[in-house]
Design a protein around this motif. Structure first.
Motif, short mmCIF file in Angstrom:
data_model
loop_
_atom_site.label_atom_id
_atom_site.label_comp_id
_atom_site.label_asym_id
_atom_site.label_seq_id
_atom_site.Cartn_x
_atom_site.Cartn_y
_atom_site.Cartn_z
N GLY A 51 6.79 -9.26 -2.67
CA GLY A 51 7.13 -8.91 -1.29
C GLY A 51 7.38 -10.22 -0.57
O GLY A 51 7.54 -11.28 -1.20
N ILE A 52 7.37 -10.17 0.76
CA ILE A 52 7.72 -11.40 1.50
C ILE A 52 6.72 -12.53 1.22
O ILE A 52 7.11 -13.70 1.13
N THR A 53 5.44 -12.19 1.00
CA THR A 53 4.43 -13.24 0.77
C THR A 53 4.70 -13.96 -0.55
O THR A 53 4.84 -15.19 -0.59
N GLU A 95 5.62 -9.29 -10.82
CA GLU A 95 5.68 -8.13 -9.92
C GLU A 95 5.43 -6.85 -10.74
O GLU A 95 6.08 -6.62 -11.76
N ALA A 96 4.50 -6.02 -10.27
CA ALA A 96 4.13 -4.81 -11.01
C ALA A 96 5.31 -3.85 -11.17
O ALA A 96 5.42 -3.15 -12.18
N THR A 115 5.16 -2.90 0.78
CA THR A 115 5.42 -2.64 2.19
C THR A 115 6.64 -3.40 2.71
O THR A 115 7.28 -2.96 3.68
N THR A 116 7.02 -4.50 2.07
CA THR A 116 8.23 -5.21 2.52
C THR A 116 9.46 -4.30 2.39
O THR A 116 10.41 -4.43 3.15
N THR A 169 8.94 -1.75 5.68
CA THR A 169 8.57 -2.34 6.96
C THR A 169 9.57 -1.94 8.05
O THR A 169 10.48 -1.14 7.81
N THR A 170 9.40 -2.49 9.26
CA THR A 170 10.47 -2.37 10.27
C THR A 170 11.01 -3.75 10.65
O THR A 170 11.96 -3.85 11.41
N ALA A 171 10.34 -4.80 10.13
CA ALA A 171 10.87 -6.17 10.17
C ALA A 171 11.15 -6.74 11.56
O ALA A 171 12.18 -7.35 11.79
N HIS A 172 10.21 -6.54 12.49
CA HIS A 172 10.21 -7.36 13.71
C HIS A 172 9.55 -8.68 13.28
O HIS A 172 8.52 -8.66 12.60
N VAL A 218 -0.58 -7.66 -12.89
CA VAL A 218 -1.73 -8.53 -13.10
C VAL A 218 -2.99 -7.67 -12.95
O VAL A 218 -3.16 -6.98 -11.93
N GLY A 255 0.19 -4.97 11.44
CA GLY A 255 1.64 -4.70 11.47
C GLY A 255 2.46 -5.95 11.70
O GLY A 255 3.55 -5.89 12.26
N ASN A 256 1.95 -7.11 11.25
CA ASN A 256 2.65 -8.38 11.53
C ASN A 256 2.92 -9.18 10.26
O ASN A 256 2.93 -10.42 10.29
N GLY A 257 3.16 -8.48 9.16
CA GLY A 257 3.26 -9.18 7.87
C GLY A 257 4.55 -9.94 7.62
O GLY A 257 4.60 -10.75 6.70
N MET A 258 5.60 -9.71 8.45
CA MET A 258 6.79 -10.56 8.28
C MET A 258 6.40 -11.99 8.68
O MET A 258 6.73 -12.95 7.99
C1 FAD Z 1 5.76 1.13 8.66
C2 FAD Z 1 5.43 -0.32 8.75
C3 FAD Z 1 6.15 -1.13 9.62
C4 FAD Z 1 5.89 -2.48 9.70
N1 FAD Z 1 6.62 -3.24 10.56
C5 FAD Z 1 6.39 -4.56 10.64
C6 FAD Z 1 7.16 -5.36 11.53
O1 FAD Z 1 8.01 -4.87 12.27
N2 FAD Z 1 6.90 -6.68 11.57
C7 FAD Z 1 5.94 -7.26 10.78
O2 FAD Z 1 5.75 -8.46 10.86
N3 FAD Z 1 5.22 -6.53 9.90
C8 FAD Z 1 5.42 -5.20 9.82
N4 FAD Z 1 4.69 -4.45 8.95
C9 FAD Z 1 3.79 -5.12 8.01
C10 FAD Z 1 4.59 -5.84 6.91
O3 FAD Z 1 5.67 -5.05 6.52
C11 FAD Z 1 3.70 -6.12 5.70
O4 FAD Z 1 2.53 -6.77 6.14
C12 FAD Z 1 4.40 -7.02 4.70
O5 FAD Z 1 5.59 -6.42 4.26
C13 FAD Z 1 3.49 -7.31 3.51
O6 FAD Z 1 4.20 -8.12 2.61
P1 FAD Z 1 3.53 -8.60 1.25
O7 FAD Z 1 4.55 -9.39 0.53
O8 FAD Z 1 2.24 -9.24 1.53
O9 FAD Z 1 3.19 -7.25 0.49
P2 FAD Z 1 4.15 -6.16 -0.17
O10 FAD Z 1 5.48 -6.15 0.44
O11 FAD Z 1 3.36 -4.90 -0.16
O12 FAD Z 1 4.34 -6.70 -1.63
C14 FAD Z 1 3.28 -6.72 -2.57
C15 FAD Z 1 3.89 -6.56 -3.94
O13 FAD Z 1 2.86 -6.77 -4.89
C16 FAD Z 1 3.07 -5.90 -5.98
N5 FAD Z 1 1.78 -5.74 -6.66
C17 FAD Z 1 0.70 -5.07 -6.22
N6 FAD Z 1 -0.32 -5.19 -7.09
C18 FAD Z 1 0.13 -5.98 -8.10
C19 FAD Z 1 -0.46 -6.49 -9.29
N7 FAD Z 1 -1.73 -6.23 -9.61
N8 FAD Z 1 0.30 -7.27 -10.11
C20 FAD Z 1 1.58 -7.57 -9.78
N9 FAD Z 1 2.19 -7.09 -8.66
C21 FAD Z 1 1.47 -6.33 -7.83
C22 FAD Z 1 3.58 -4.62 -5.33
O14 FAD Z 1 4.30 -3.82 -6.25
C23 FAD Z 1 4.43 -5.15 -4.20
O15 FAD Z 1 5.79 -5.23 -4.54
C24 FAD Z 1 4.90 -3.08 8.88
C25 FAD Z 1 4.15 -2.27 8.02
C26 FAD Z 1 4.40 -0.90 7.96
C27 FAD Z 1 3.58 -0.07 7.06
#
Ligand code: FAD
Length: 502
Positions: free
Chosen positions: A36-38, A57-58, A65-66, A69-72, A202, A356-359
Motif C-alpha cells: 500500500g502507500i506505506t 505483498e500478500a 485500504t490504499t 481510500t478517498t485520498a485526501h 509474511v 482516516g489520515n493514512g495518505m
Molecule cells: C473509506 C476510507 C477512506 C479513507 N480516506 C482517506 C483520506 O481521504 N485520506 C487519508 O489520508 N487517509 C484515508 N484513509 C486511510 C488510508 O486510506 C489508509 O490509512 C492507508 O491507505 C493505509 O495504507 P497502508 O499502505 O498502510 O495499508 P494498506 O493500503 O492497507 O496496505 C497494506 C498491504 O499489506 C498487505 N498485507 C497485509 N498483511 C500482509 C502480510 N502478512 N504479508 C504481506 N502483505 C500483507 C495487504 O494485502 C495490503 O495490500 C481512508 C480509509 C478508509 C477506510
C-alpha cells in the motif's frame, strides 16, 4: 486490480504494471511487507538511498485500504490540534503540524522525480459545522490549528452546496489518484533495482542480533531491517489493544450540473462526512465518505451506503451514483499513529493507527522509518514511537476497546443463531449459526451454493460476523477479515479459516 472486498472502488480500474519478481535472492538489506502507500513509499525511499530492498505483498498492489481510500492528503488530522495540545503538549502539536507540509513536499518530489501522472493537485480544505455543538468544536479546532502554525481562516462561503453554521478554510492540502500513484512508485522502485513478490504472505519475523529472519507462506529470507507496512501489525501484539479497526463507506457520483468543487471538504458530524472531486478514466466524480463503525459490529453494512446516498442527495444535484465501496482503518487509542521501531526490537518496524489520515501518515511512516534505517535519525521518532503509552490520552479508550473485544469473545460463543436447516439462510446472505450443536459461518450464494467455514477467528478466537456488502467474514474483536472461502483479507491474522465440508 483486486481489493479486500466485493465492492469495486473508483481506484480499481487502474492498469496494473507487471511486477517482475527476482525470487532467487534470499538476502536483503530491508524487507517490507505490504504494497500500500506505506510499503511502496518506504521501498522507494530506501532503494533510492542504496539499500537492497524486497517488497512482499500478500495479494497485489493496492489490495488493502490504499485501494479503498478517498485520498485526501491533509495537514490536519482526525486528532484535532486542540486535543493534541491537551494530550501531548503544544510543542508536540507544533511538531505534528510540520508533518503534513513535509509529506506533501515528499509526494510532490516523488511525482516530479518519476514524472508520475496521478492527478496530484494542491487543494484548500473547508471544514464546516452543521449545528451549535459542531460550531463550538470548530472554534476550538480553528484556534488550535492557527496556534500550531497552519494557515486557517474563517470563511463565509465554501465550494460545497451544504448549508453550514460556521466554516474555516485551511490551505496547503492536496489530492491524487492513489493507485495510479503507488503503481508508478512501484515501477520506479523496480527501475532502481528493487524486488517485488506478490501473492506471498509474511507470517512471522524473528529478530536475532543485527538481522531478522522473515518467514512467508512460500519462502524464508534474511534481512538487515524489516518493516510491517501492512496497515495492521499481524499476530498478537500490543497494537491489538491500542489501534481499533473501523469500517468506513464511500460513494462516487456524477453531477447534472457538470460543475465539480475543486476543494476538499468535511463537516464535524460524528462520524464526519467528507467530500472531494476526482477525475478517473476520463470522467469527473464527486467522492463522499463517512458512516464509520467498528468492524464486525454492524448487522446491515449495506444500509450505510443508502444513508450516504440519501444524505448527499439532499444537497448535491446527483446525476448517477457510479461506485460504492467500504474499507478499513485503525483508530489509535491516543489519537496519533504508531510509527517506528517495534517495542524491544531494533530491526523490526511498525506503522499503524493512521485513522482516516493514512495518505499523509503512510508517507510519513515511510519517511521516518527510512531515516531511522539510514541512521539519519528522525525528529518525529519519540512522538510516534510504538512503545509509548500515553496514559493521559489513551487509557480510557484502551480499556474500553479491550473490554469490548473480551465481551465479544465470550458473548458471541453462546449467541450464534440456532437453525435446523441451511435453507433458513436466505440466498445471497451469510450468518454465523449453530447447526446440530456446531457453530459455523455459512454463506449461501445467489444460486444456493453453500460456503461454510469455522467461525472462530484464527487471531484470538472471537466469532466472525457477516459483512453483507463486502461479502466477507469480519471479526468484531480486532478486525481480521476473510472471504467466503475463509481466505484472509485483512490481518492481524495470517491464517485462513478452515473450510467446513457440508
Ligand atoms: C473509506 C476510507 C477512506 C479513507 N480516506 C482517506 C483520506 O481521504 N485520506 C487519508 O489520508 N487517509 C484515508 N484513509 C486511510 C488510508 O486510506 C489508509 O490509512 C492507508 O491507505 C493505509 O495504507 P497502508 O499502505 O498502510 O495499508 P494498506 O493500503 O492497507 O496496505 C497494506 C498491504 O499489506 C498487505 N498485507 C497485509 N498483511 C500482509 C502480510 N502478512 N504479508 C504481506 N502483505 C500483507 C495487504 O494485502 C495490503 O495490500 C481512508 C480509509 C478508509 C477506510
Amino acid at each position: 486490480m483486486e481489493r479486500d472486498g466485493a465492492n469495486r472502488s473508483l481506484w480499481q480500474s487502474v492498469e496494473m504494471p507487471a511486477f517482475f519478481a527476482d525470487s532467487t535472492s534470499k538476502h536483503y538489506d530491508v524487507i517490507i511487507a505490504g504494497a500500500g502507500i506505506t510499503g511502496v513509499t518506504a521501498g522507494y525511499l530506501l532503494q533510492k538511498a542504496g539499500k537492497k530492498c524486497l517488497i512482499i505483498e500478500a495479494e497485489n498492489f493496492g489490495f488493502g485500504t490504499t485501494g479503498g481510500t478517498t485520498a485526501h492528503i491533509n495537514t490536519f488530522y482526525d486528532a484535532h490540534y486542540d486535543k493534541v495540545i491537551k494530550d501531548f503538549g503544544e510543542e508536540n502539536a507544533k511538531l505534528l503540524a510540520q508533518t503534513g507540509p513535509e509529506v506533501i513536499r515528499q509526494i510532490r518530489t516523488i511525482i516530479e522525480e518519476n514524472s508520475i501522472d496521478c492527478g496530484f493537485a494542491d487543494r484548500t480544505s473547508y471544514v464546516f459545522s452543521l449545528d451549535q455543538k459542531q460550531t463550538d468544536e470548530l472554534e476550538d479546532l480553528f484556534e488550535a490549528t492557527k496556534k500550531v502554525g497552519l494557515p486557517a481562516q474563517e470563511v463565509t462561503e465554501t465550494p460545497f452546496p451544504i448549508p453550514f453554521e460556521k466554516a474555516i478554510k485551511i490551505e496547503g492540502q492536496a489530492e491524487f489518484h492513489p493507485t495510479k500513484y503507488i503503481c508508478a512508485v512501484g515501477e520506479a522502485f523496480l527501475a532502481l533495482g528493487g524486488t517485488i513478490m506478490e501473492n506471498e504472505m509474511v507470517t512471522a519475523v524473528t529478530e536475532s542480533g543485527n538481522s531478522a529472519k522473515v518467514i512467508t507462506d512460500k519462502n524464508e529470507y534474511n534481512t538487515g531491517d524489516f518493516i510491517w507496512g501492512t496497515h495492521v501489525i499481524p499476530n498478537i501484539n500490543r497494537m491489538n489493544f491500542l489501534a481499533a479497526p473501523y469500517r468506513s463507506y464511500a460513494i462516487a457520483f456524477t453531477l447534472k450540473s457538470g460543475e465539480y468543487p475543486e476543494a476538499l471538504g468535511e463537516d464535524l458530524s460524528s462520524p464526519y462526512h467528507y467530500y472531494r472531486s476526482q477525475e478517473a478514466d476520463g470522467k469527473k466524480y464527486v467522492i463522499a465518505g463517512g458512516e464509520d463503525h467498528k468492524t464486525g459490529h454492524e448487522e446491515d453494512a449495506e444500509k450505510h451506503f443508502d444513508a450516504l446516498e440519501t444524505y448527499v442527495g439532499q444537497y448535491f444535484d446527483v446525476d448517477e451514483v457510479t461506485h460504492r465501496w467500504s474499507s478499513q482503518f485503525y483508530t489509535p487509542a491516543d489519537g496519533l499513529p504508531f510509527i517506528g521501531k517495534a517495542p524491544v526490537e531494533h530491526h523490526v518496524f511498525w506503522a499503524t493507527g493512521y485513522d482516516g489520515n493514512g495518505m499523509t501518515f503512510g508517507t510519513l511512516a515511510a519517511m521516518i522509518i527510512s531515516d531511522i534505517i539510514l541512521e539519519k535519525g528522525s525528529k518525529y521518532e519519540e512522538l510516534f514511537s510504538p512503545a509509548r503509552f500515553n496514559v493521559k490520552a489513551g487509557l480510557v479508550d484502551t480499556v474500553k476497546e479491550s473490554a469490548d473485544a473480551v465481551f465479544h469473545l465470550i458473548k458471541d460463543k453462546f449467541t450464534a443463531r440456532k437453525i435446523d436447516s441451511l435453507d433458513e439462510i436466505p440466498l445471497g446472505s451469510g450468518d454465523t449459526v449453530s447447526l446440530d450443536g456446531k457453530t459455523m459461518s455459512v454463506y449461501r450464494d445467489e444460486l444456493g451454493t453453500v460456503h461454510a467455514v469455522e467461525s472462530a477467528c484464527t487471531h484470538m478466537g472471537c466469532n466472525v460476523a457477516w459483512n453483507n456488502t463486502e461479502k466477507s467474514w469480519d471479526c468484531p474483536c480486532h478486525g481480521a477479515r476473510y472471504d467466503i472461502r475463509g481466505v484472509v483479507l485483512n490481518g492481524p491474522t495470517t491464517k485462513n479459516l478452515k473450510k467446513i465440508d457440508l
